[in-house]
Motif scaffolding. Structure first.
Motif, PDB file in Angstrom:
ATOM      1  N   ASP A 354      49.734  53.127  66.906  1.00 34.15           N
ATOM      2  CA  ASP A 354      50.357  52.158  67.801  1.00 34.15           C
ATOM      3  C   ASP A 354      51.515  51.428  67.118  1.00 34.15           C
ATOM      4  OD1 ASP A 354      49.938  51.129  70.559  1.00 34.15           O
ATOM      5  OD2 ASP A 354      49.836  49.197  69.521  1.00 34.15           O
ATOM      6  N   GLU A 355      51.428  51.290  65.807  1.00 36.44           N
ATOM      7  CA  GLU A 355      52.491  50.609  65.068  1.00 36.44           C
ATOM      8  C   GLU A 355      53.761  51.436  64.967  1.00 36.44           C
ATOM      9  OE1 GLU A 355      50.778  49.656  61.332  1.00 36.44           O
ATOM     10  OE2 GLU A 355      49.547  47.984  62.101  1.00 36.44           O
ATOM     11  N   THR A 356      53.681  52.743  65.202  1.00 38.04           N
ATOM     12  CA  THR A 356      54.871  53.599  65.077  1.00 38.04           C
ATOM     13  C   THR A 356      55.837  53.403  66.244  1.00 38.04           C
ATOM     14  OG1 THR A 356      53.876  55.462  66.277  1.00 38.04           O
ATOM     15  CG2 THR A 356      53.464  55.328  63.894  1.00 38.04           C
ATOM     16  N   GLY A 357      55.339  52.910  67.362  1.00 33.83           N
ATOM     17  CA  GLY A 357      56.195  52.722  68.525  1.00 33.83           C
ATOM     18  C   GLY A 357      56.348  53.954  69.392  1.00 33.83           C
ATOM     19  N   ALA A 358      55.923  55.102  68.903  1.00 36.25           N
ATOM     20  CA  ALA A 358      55.985  56.340  69.693  1.00 36.25           C
ATOM     21  C   ALA A 358      54.710  56.470  70.518  1.00 36.25           C
ATOM     22  CB  ALA A 358      56.130  57.544  68.761  1.00 36.25           C
ATOM     23  N   PRO A 359      54.781  57.177  71.647  1.00 33.78           N
ATOM     24  CA  PRO A 359      53.537  57.417  72.392  1.00 33.78           C
ATOM     25  C   PRO A 359      52.563  58.231  71.545  1.00 33.78           C
ATOM     26  CG  PRO A 359      55.301  58.801  73.246  1.00 33.78           C
ATOM     27  CD  PRO A 359      55.935  57.849  72.281  1.00 33.78           C
ATOM     28  N   TRP A 360      51.291  57.937  71.702  1.00 34.28           N
ATOM     29  CA  TRP A 360      50.295  58.617  70.871  1.00 34.28           C
ATOM     30  C   TRP A 360      49.163  59.188  71.739  1.00 34.28           C
ATOM     31  CZ3 TRP A 360      45.669  56.306  71.754  1.00 34.28           C
ATOM     32  CH2 TRP A 360      45.643  54.927  72.038  1.00 34.28           C
ATOM     33  N   GLY A 361      48.471  60.141  71.156  1.00 34.42           N
ATOM     34  CA  GLY A 361      47.286  60.709  71.782  1.00 34.42           C
ATOM     35  C   GLY A 361      46.218  60.898  70.727  1.00 34.42           C
ATOM     36  N   VAL A 362      45.014  60.451  71.005  1.00 40.45           N
ATOM     37  CA  VAL A 362      43.888  60.587  70.079  1.00 40.45           C
ATOM     38  C   VAL A 362      42.734  61.259  70.813  1.00 40.45           C
ATOM     39  CG1 VAL A 362      42.132  59.360  68.740  1.00 40.45           C
ATOM     40  CG2 VAL A 362      44.521  58.632  68.617  1.00 40.45           C
ATOM     41  N   VAL A 363      42.197  62.304  70.222  1.00 41.48           N
ATOM     42  CA  VAL A 363      41.041  63.025  70.770  1.00 41.48           C
ATOM     43  C   VAL A 363      39.894  62.881  69.791  1.00 41.48           C
ATOM     44  CG1 VAL A 363      40.116  65.274  71.443  1.00 41.48           C
ATOM     45  CG2 VAL A 363      42.481  64.687  71.995  1.00 41.48           C
ATOM     46  N   THR A 364      38.716  62.489  70.281  1.00 40.89           N
ATOM     47  CA  THR A 364      37.535  62.391  69.424  1.00 40.89           C
ATOM     48  C   THR A 364      36.403  63.229  70.004  1.00 40.89           C
ATOM     49  OG1 THR A 364      36.533  60.478  70.533  1.00 40.89           O
ATOM     50  CG2 THR A 364      38.176  60.026  68.802  1.00 40.89           C
ATOM     51  N   LEU A 365      35.508  63.654  69.127  1.00 41.62           N
ATOM     52  CA  LEU A 365      34.320  64.413  69.543  1.00 41.62           C
ATOM     53  C   LEU A 365      33.098  63.779  68.901  1.00 41.62           C
ATOM     54  CD1 LEU A 365      32.801  66.841  70.791  1.00 41.62           C
ATOM     55  CD2 LEU A 365      33.369  68.133  68.715  1.00 41.62           C
ATOM     56  N   SER A 366      32.155  63.328  69.722  1.00 38.29           N
ATOM     57  CA  SER A 366      30.964  62.637  69.214  1.00 38.29           C
ATOM     58  C   SER A 366      29.893  63.635  68.786  1.00 38.29           C
ATOM     59  CB  SER A 366      30.406  61.703  70.287  1.00 38.29           C
ATOM     60  OG  SER A 366      29.834  62.467  71.347  1.00 38.29           O
ATOM     61  N   LEU A 367      28.825  63.105  68.183  1.00 37.40           N
ATOM     62  CA  LEU A 367      27.705  63.929  67.734  1.00 37.40           C
ATOM     63  C   LEU A 367      26.348  63.375  68.156  1.00 37.40           C
ATOM     64  CD1 LEU A 367      28.541  64.909  64.019  1.00 37.40           C
ATOM     65  CD2 LEU A 367      28.265  66.464  65.944  1.00 37.40           C
ATOM     66  N   ALA A 368      26.307  62.104  68.592  1.00 39.21           N
ATOM     67  CA  ALA A 368      25.037  61.404  68.763  1.00 39.21           C
ATOM     68  C   ALA A 368      24.061  62.155  69.656  1.00 39.21           C
ATOM     69  CB  ALA A 368      25.279  60.001  69.312  1.00 39.21           C
ATOM     70  N   SER A 369      24.560  62.848  70.660  1.00 33.71           N
ATOM     71  CA  SER A 369      23.662  63.497  71.624  1.00 33.71           C
ATOM     72  C   SER A 369      23.620  65.008  71.471  1.00 33.71           C
ATOM     73  CB  SER A 369      24.103  63.138  73.049  1.00 33.71           C
ATOM     74  OG  SER A 369      25.497  63.332  73.194  1.00 33.71           O
ATOM     75  N   HIS A 370      23.939  65.502  70.287  1.00 32.13           N
ATOM     76  CA  HIS A 370      23.909  66.949  70.054  1.00 32.13           C
ATOM     77  C   HIS A 370      22.476  67.467  70.152  1.00 32.13           C
ATOM     78  CE1 HIS A 370      24.517  70.873  68.264  1.00 32.13           C
ATOM     79  NE2 HIS A 370      25.813  70.655  68.203  1.00 32.13           N
ATOM     80  N   ALA A 371      22.298  68.545  70.920  1.00 32.87           N
ATOM     81  CA  ALA A 371      20.975  69.151  71.069  1.00 32.87           C
ATOM     82  C   ALA A 371      20.466  69.646  69.699  1.00 32.87           C
ATOM     83  CB  ALA A 371      21.057  70.315  72.056  1.00 32.87           C
ATOM     84  N   PRO A 372      19.150  69.693  69.500  1.00 33.04           N
ATOM     85  CA  PRO A 372      18.116  69.456  70.514  1.00 33.04           C
ATOM     86  C   PRO A 372      17.625  68.005  70.615  1.00 33.04           C
ATOM     87  CG  PRO A 372      17.128  70.404  68.555  1.00 33.04           C
ATOM     88  CD  PRO A 372      18.617  70.343  68.287  1.00 33.04           C
ATOM     89  N   TYR A 373      17.860  67.188  69.559  1.00 34.58           N
ATOM     90  CA  TYR A 373      17.285  65.844  69.574  1.00 34.58           C
ATOM     91  C   TYR A 373      18.325  64.736  69.496  1.00 34.58           C
ATOM     92  CZ  TYR A 373      13.500  68.914  68.105  1.00 34.58           C
ATOM     93  OH  TYR A 373      12.622  69.942  68.029  1.00 34.58           O
TER      94      TYR A 373
END
Length: 557
Positions: A354-373
């Motif tokens: 955000d400090e760069t002033g250019a438009p940004w895109g951030v993609v995240t991938l979680s793990l908390a609900s990864h099968a099986p438990y």
């Protein structure tokens, strides 16, 4: 110490062999037919009762044992592989198996699954030994064992799937999807393009939103949905049902058809992932966006790092890159970082961009609900109490709360003022503790949009993850061709989706036959070889001048 009379049968290999076979039959039947796990007990008991009644392994008129190798060993092993995959993932997706074999499975963090694989292998060895003993000792089994081998081969869903895919090679029309594919192109951009935060929530399907079946597990996502637009009936097509397939479907608008024989280095991991098509990252990078991907697992697994690096992302961070930045380097699960750590790093990355002033895109991938438990973070345990190690709804609640918490933290810092937030499941969940309830009714993926320009409400349209790409682009204010990108249609428009025009099984059938779009997706994976130069003609060398007669060679008759 002598064995009590009631346990004397245990001294006989016959009963051990029948017990092993019975337990495997019970486990296979319970897994394939979705019976509860305890269903193997009566099935194994019925098998043992039948073995006692018919004296299997000890016929009344025995013949000398014959040292033969059963024809059924390979068919039984193949069924064992299918049962293992079904027990691990619920639905066996051959495309996922092929893709992971080619994309690379290094740095797989699933220690639990590795242990399960070892135990399955040991039990399979015990089964094959037991069955071989039975065939050699009981001539009655030898009489019809070859028919059993054919029956096992013919009934194995794994081989049926391979046969279906092989039939695609000779299909009359392998370009049904290719004819409907629209190359993603941004025709016009808004004057002030918004930032993009794309949160993939591992296996958090919208099905969990039913409080009658799953209580408050999904409540935090329901609360977020009230602030934006929620899309219902986002179904799962074939070849979109695992993490990389779900990401490619939602960012590229195409199912992930593995490279197959288009990959010429069959014993090396893929050097590129779907290089023949443009995806969300390519489009945004061309518009001047600074893009970052953050995931708790290794980016080397299943080609995630290769995909994001090849499709416009400047920063790609996974377990190896983020672990040194942890306050406690040992605060890891089998796959990688816990989600509370991941979201802390995502917040830092968004601040930096955000400090760069250019438009940004951030993609995240979680793990908390990864099968099986699942892998609930410590902050969730502090909030929810002790985790019993198996309840997936505990992990779903954790994942939903952490996502909501991240959005609220970003809002509090003013980092979402001109930002579209996308929250989506990467795919429907694999087999988990709530499996019986999940499959009781129609299932759909999570997909919601939050942002200052996003209209509130719910939209129910028969759709799939293929429709996410054009929907996100239009929600960001980009103009695209006919509201379409890839095989998807924007759910913010009136353009019909594939699943509104065709039945899901019909589309899946066309997908299994498709070869043209597959080649299109992987175009460029195999570098073109330069044409070989023809060697210069050489004069015939003769030993003596007298040897050269000067005559033309005779014509061949």
């Amino acid at each position: 110490m002598p064995i009590p009379p009631t346990l004397s049968p245990l001294r006989r290999p016959r009963w051990w062999a029948l017990l092993v076979i019975g337990l495997w039959i019970g486990h296979a039947a319970a897994t394939v037919t979705l019976l509860p796990a305890w269903g193997l007990v009566p099935i194994a008991g019925a098998w043992l009762g039948l073995g006692w009644l018919l004296r299997w392994g000890a016929p009344r008129h025995p013949r000398p044992p014959v040292r033969v190798w059963p024809w059924s060993l390979l068919p039984i092993a193949l069924w064992g592989l299918y049962v293992y995959l079904a027990a691990s993932f619920g639905n066996v997706d051959l495309a996922a198996v092929f893709f992971h074999l080619q994309a690379g499975m290094t740095d797989h963090g699933g220690v639990d699954r590795k242990l399960a694989a070892v135990l399955y292998n040991l039990s399979m060895v015990a089964l094959l030994v037991s069955f071989t003993w039975l065939i050699r000792r009981d001539h009655r089994w030898r009489l019809w064992e070859r028919l059993l081998a054919l029956g096992l081969l013919a009934s194995n869903p794994l081989l049926f799937g391979i046969t279906q895919r092989g039939a695609a090679i000779v299909t009359d029309d392998g370009a049904w999807l290719e004819r409907r594919y629209v190359a993603p192109v941004i025709r016009q951009a808004p004057e002030d393009p918004p930032n993009l935060l794309f949160l993939y929530l591992e296996s958090i399907e919208r099905t969990y939103g039913d409080p009658e079946r799953f209580g408050d597990a999904y409540a935090d996502l329901e609360a977020l949905g009230e602030q934006g637009r929620v899309f219902e009936a986002v179904r799962q097509l074939d070849n979109t049902g695992w993490t990389m397939a779900g990401m490619i479907a939602s960012q590229c608008g195409t199912p992930l058809m593995p490279a197959g024989l288009l990959h010429d280095s069959q014993f090396e991991p893929l050097g590129q992932v779907v290089p023949g098509i443009d995806c969300l990252g390519d489009l945004l990078a061309d518009q001047g966006y600074r893009l970052a991907y953050l995931g708790g697992a290794s980016t080397a697994f299943a080609g995630k790092g290769v995909f994001y690096q090849d499709h416009g992302f400047d920063t790609v961070l996974g377990r190896e890159e983020l672990r040194p930045r942890l306050e406690d380097p040992e605060y890891l699960n089998n796959w990688g970082l816990y989600d509370d750590s991941l979201y802390d790093f995502a917040l830092e990355e968004i601040r930096r961009l955000d400090e760069t002033g250019a438009p940004w895109g951030v993609v995240t991938l979680s793990l908390a609900s990864h099968a099986p438990y699942g892998y609930p973070a410590q902050s969730c345990i502090d909030r929810q109490g002790e985790f019993d190690g198996t309840d997936i709804l505990y992990s779903v609640e954790c994942s939903a709360w952490l996502a909501r918490n991240l959005v609220e933290r970003l809002e509090a810092e003013g980092l979402l003022e001109n930002t579209l937030v996308v929250i989506a499941s990467d795919h429907l969940t694999m087999r988990v503790s709530a499996w019986d309830e999940l499959i009781r009714d129609e299932r759909d993926n999570t997909f919601m949009l939050l942002g200052p320009e996003v209209p509130l409400g719910r939209v129910r349209r028969e759709s799939s993850l293929l429709d996410v790409l054009p929907t996100v682009l239009e929600a960001m204010g980009f103009e695209i061709e006919d509201n379409r990108a890839g095989l998807g249609a924007s759910l913010l428009s009136s353009s019909p989706t594939l699943l509104e025009q065709y039945d899901r099984e019909f589309v899946n059938d066309r997908l299994r036959e498709e070869t043209a779009l597959q080649k299109h997706m992987w175009d460029g994976l195999v570098p073109e070889r330069p044409p070989e130069e023809e060697p210069p003609e050489q004069e015939q060398v003769v030993e003596n001048p007298e040897d050269a007669t000067g005559e033309e060679p005779a014509m061949v008759q």
